[in-house]
Motif scaffolding. Sequence first.
Motif, PDB file in Angstrom:
ATOM      1  N   CYS A  90       0.836  -1.200   0.000  1.00  0.00           N
ATOM      2  CA  CYS A  90       0.000   0.000   0.000  1.00  0.00           C
ATOM      3  C   CYS A  90       0.874   1.255   0.000  1.00  0.00           C
ATOM      4  O   CYS A  90       1.703   1.431   0.874  1.00  0.00           O
ATOM      5  N   CYS A  95       0.159   4.844   4.840  1.00  0.00           N
ATOM      6  CA  CYS A  95       1.212   3.825   4.760  1.00  0.00           C
ATOM      7  C   CYS A  95       2.524   4.431   4.273  1.00  0.00           C
ATOM      8  O   CYS A  95       3.596   4.090   4.771  1.00  0.00           O
ATOM      9  N   CYS A 131      -4.719   2.916  -0.980  1.00  0.00           N
ATOM     10  CA  CYS A 131      -5.232   2.571   0.345  1.00  0.00           C
ATOM     11  C   CYS A 131      -6.136   1.335   0.298  1.00  0.00           C
ATOM     12  O   CYS A 131      -7.068   1.260  -0.497  1.00  0.00           O
ATOM     13  N   VAL A 132      -5.837   0.371   1.156  1.00  0.00           N
ATOM     14  CA  VAL A 132      -6.654  -0.846   1.210  1.00  0.00           C
ATOM     15  C   VAL A 132      -7.614  -0.815   2.401  1.00  0.00           C
ATOM     16  O   VAL A 132      -8.224  -1.817   2.753  1.00  0.00           O
ATOM     17  N   ALA A 134      -6.945  -0.199   5.622  1.00  0.00           N
ATOM     18  CA  ALA A 134      -6.440  -0.686   6.913  1.00  0.00           C
ATOM     19  C   ALA A 134      -5.409   0.300   7.452  1.00  0.00           C
ATOM     20  O   ALA A 134      -4.385  -0.093   8.003  1.00  0.00           O
ATOM     21  N   CYS A 135      -5.697   1.591   7.301  1.00  0.00           N
ATOM     22  CA  CYS A 135      -4.717   2.638   7.631  1.00  0.00           C
ATOM     23  C   CYS A 135      -4.229   2.546   9.076  1.00  0.00           C
ATOM     24  O   CYS A 135      -3.096   2.910   9.382  1.00  0.00           O
TER      25      CYS A 135
HETATM   26  S1  FES Z   1      -3.093   4.155   3.356  1.00  0.00           S
HETATM   27 FE1  FES Z   1      -2.468   2.089   3.469  1.00  0.00          FE
HETATM   28  S2  FES Z   1      -4.211   1.093   4.252  1.00  0.00           S
HETATM   29 FE2  FES Z   1      -4.842   3.150   4.032  1.00  0.00          FE
END
Ligand code: FES
Length: 164
Positions: A90, A95, A131-132, A134-135
Amino acid sequence: MSATKKTVPFAGTKEQEMELLKVIQDNKNDKGALMPVLQQAQNIYGYLPREVQVIISNEMDIPLERIYGVVTFYSQFSLYPKGKNRISVCLGTACYVKGSGDLLDKLKELLEIDNGECTPDGKFSLDACRCVGACGLAPVLMVNDDVYGRLKVEDVAGILKKYE
Ligand code: FES
């Protein structure tokens, strides 16, 4: 086109080729047919290796360089297959600020491939993603459906080992 990089050997079947030839035949006379043909070719093969580009070039009478240019310009197209294990790092903001770029660099180094590529044995492919969701676990990477969070660069080799 530059020399083909070492990747999974092309293993297209006769059936896939027949399917591709039919797609080309159906679209051949349309102006602007290249994009839909490339999209369908990617659906058939899962990616667009040089061998597939050559067929399209020959059948549609379009220079290979032009096809290569389109395939590499649009991120929806891939020159490489997906690996048995698909790694996504990510690079979303949360991340990234916590060092996911370093995780990606470490994976490139360990796997000896670049972002978007697949190892020659077909075991791993590597992609950066957005973004998945899970920030809270940043920095995050996924292997197939498994999520790994709060990672440090030193954790990466151990994660790969699990999928060897
Ligand atoms: S920025 Fe990586 S999970 Fe949201």
